[in-house]
Design a protein around this motif. Sequence first.
Motif, mmCIF file in Angstrom:
data_model
loop_
_atom_site.group_PDB
_atom_site.id
_atom_site.type_symbol
_atom_site.label_atom_id
_atom_site.label_comp_id
_atom_site.label_asym_id
_atom_site.label_seq_id
_atom_site.Cartn_x
_atom_site.Cartn_y
_atom_site.Cartn_z
ATOM 1 N N PRO A 141 0.824 -1.222 0.000
ATOM 2 C CA PRO A 141 0.000 0.000 0.000
ATOM 3 C C PRO A 141 0.858 1.272 0.000
ATOM 4 N N GLN A 142 1.976 1.234 0.718
ATOM 5 C CA GLN A 142 2.826 2.438 0.770
ATOM 6 C C GLN A 142 3.378 2.776 -0.613
ATOM 7 N N ARG A 143 3.822 1.715 -1.305
ATOM 8 C CA ARG A 143 4.412 1.938 -2.625
ATOM 9 C C ARG A 143 3.345 2.443 -3.604
ATOM 10 N N LEU A 144 2.163 1.812 -3.547
ATOM 11 C CA LEU A 144 1.094 2.231 -4.462
ATOM 12 C C LEU A 144 0.653 3.661 -4.165
ATOM 13 N N ALA A 145 0.616 4.023 -2.882
ATOM 14 C CA ALA A 145 0.223 5.388 -2.521
ATOM 15 C C ALA A 145 1.260 6.387 -3.031
ATOM 16 N N LEU A 146 2.539 6.010 -2.923
ATOM 17 C CA LEU A 146 3.604 6.906 -3.390
ATOM 18 C C LEU A 146 3.530 7.080 -4.915
ATOM 19 N N ILE A 147 3.213 5.980 -5.611
ATOM 20 C CA ILE A 147 3.060 6.081 -7.067
ATOM 21 C C ILE A 147 1.892 7.010 -7.413
ATOM 22 N N ALA A 148 0.785 6.887 -6.678
ATOM 23 C CA ALA A 148 -0.372 7.765 -6.936
ATOM 24 C C ALA A 148 0.012 9.227 -6.705
#
Length: 285
Positions: free
Chosen positions: A22-29
Amino acid sequence: MYAAKESHGLRLYDSELDRNSPQRLALIADLRRAVERGELTVAYQPKVDPRTGRVVGAEALARWHHPEQGPIPPDVFIPLAEHSGLVWPLTLHVLDRALRSRAEWARAGHDLHVAVNLSPNSLLDAALPDLVARLLEATGNPARALTLEITESTILTDPAGSLATLERLHALGVEISIDDFGTGYSSLGRLRELPLHEVKIDKSFVQRVAADHRDRAVVRSAVQLGHALDLRVVAEGVEDADTYAYLAAEGCDVVQGYLLSRPLPAEEFTAWLHIHSRNVTHTFG
Ligand code: C2E
Ligand code: MG
Ligand code: MG
Ligand code: MG
């Protein structure tokens, strides 16, 4: 999907879950939003001729200030951009900013080149040469004012594809630099086949020249090899006066590093340039 992960237990944790954490996906967003809104900035680090002390160019380095997390280093967000389809708009943004800045320096009387880093996916995009040509024209810059920095690993990803693109860029008059030279095991023969203008010796060798005779040997032979291939040789990561003096004595053409200046926001770089060019006899050595 989830059942498979559970049944494989921890083994999949690193590869699959981490990539989709989730952290990585949030950072990508967040990165996507920042790229779309044009919020990424560009810092400039001077490149200096050690024989004269003159500034010959500047490297453009992308900067991302995350609203909550503060500055995120490019070594983190560039790979994220590469893996999420954002590297193309990011590259265009940096190219556009860098060329506009370079045109401003020229108007103020500083005829510098600006260097922009290209990651594998942008070099291998067949649309790159036309886009570069359009941006040069739109910003009023001659092609020789732009240097594109690529790494050996980029070339190795697709040698035929990168050669084709490099030849089109070369035909425009844009200069090509091999970044982080010495870390990628390139064969001499392969480098000779490419339309190159510059090699940048990786800072991991440069930083230890004062302390380690093996790194001195690497740097000396990189300078000789570069000159034998008619290339400009740049050393990055120059942090102290001894290293500067050593590189000048070895015939290195250009130096770059914290000794001269850290990468600076555009306005600070312009101010630095004015002050430095008034004191050009100061050669840092
Ligand atoms: P690079 O192209 O090899 O850039 C040199 C890096 O070394 C920069 O780190 C710079 O700030 C740092 N540096 C400069 N002088 C010194 C010094 O004296 N000592 C030390 N220790 N470091 C020094 P930065 O800005 O964090 O960038 C890291 C990498 O991220 C770059 O390595 C480049 O590969 C990539 N990068 C940065 N901006 C872009 C971009 O717009 N597009 C792409 N594709 N990659 C970029
Ligand atoms: Mg670079
Ligand atoms: Mg480098
Ligand atoms: Mg590097």
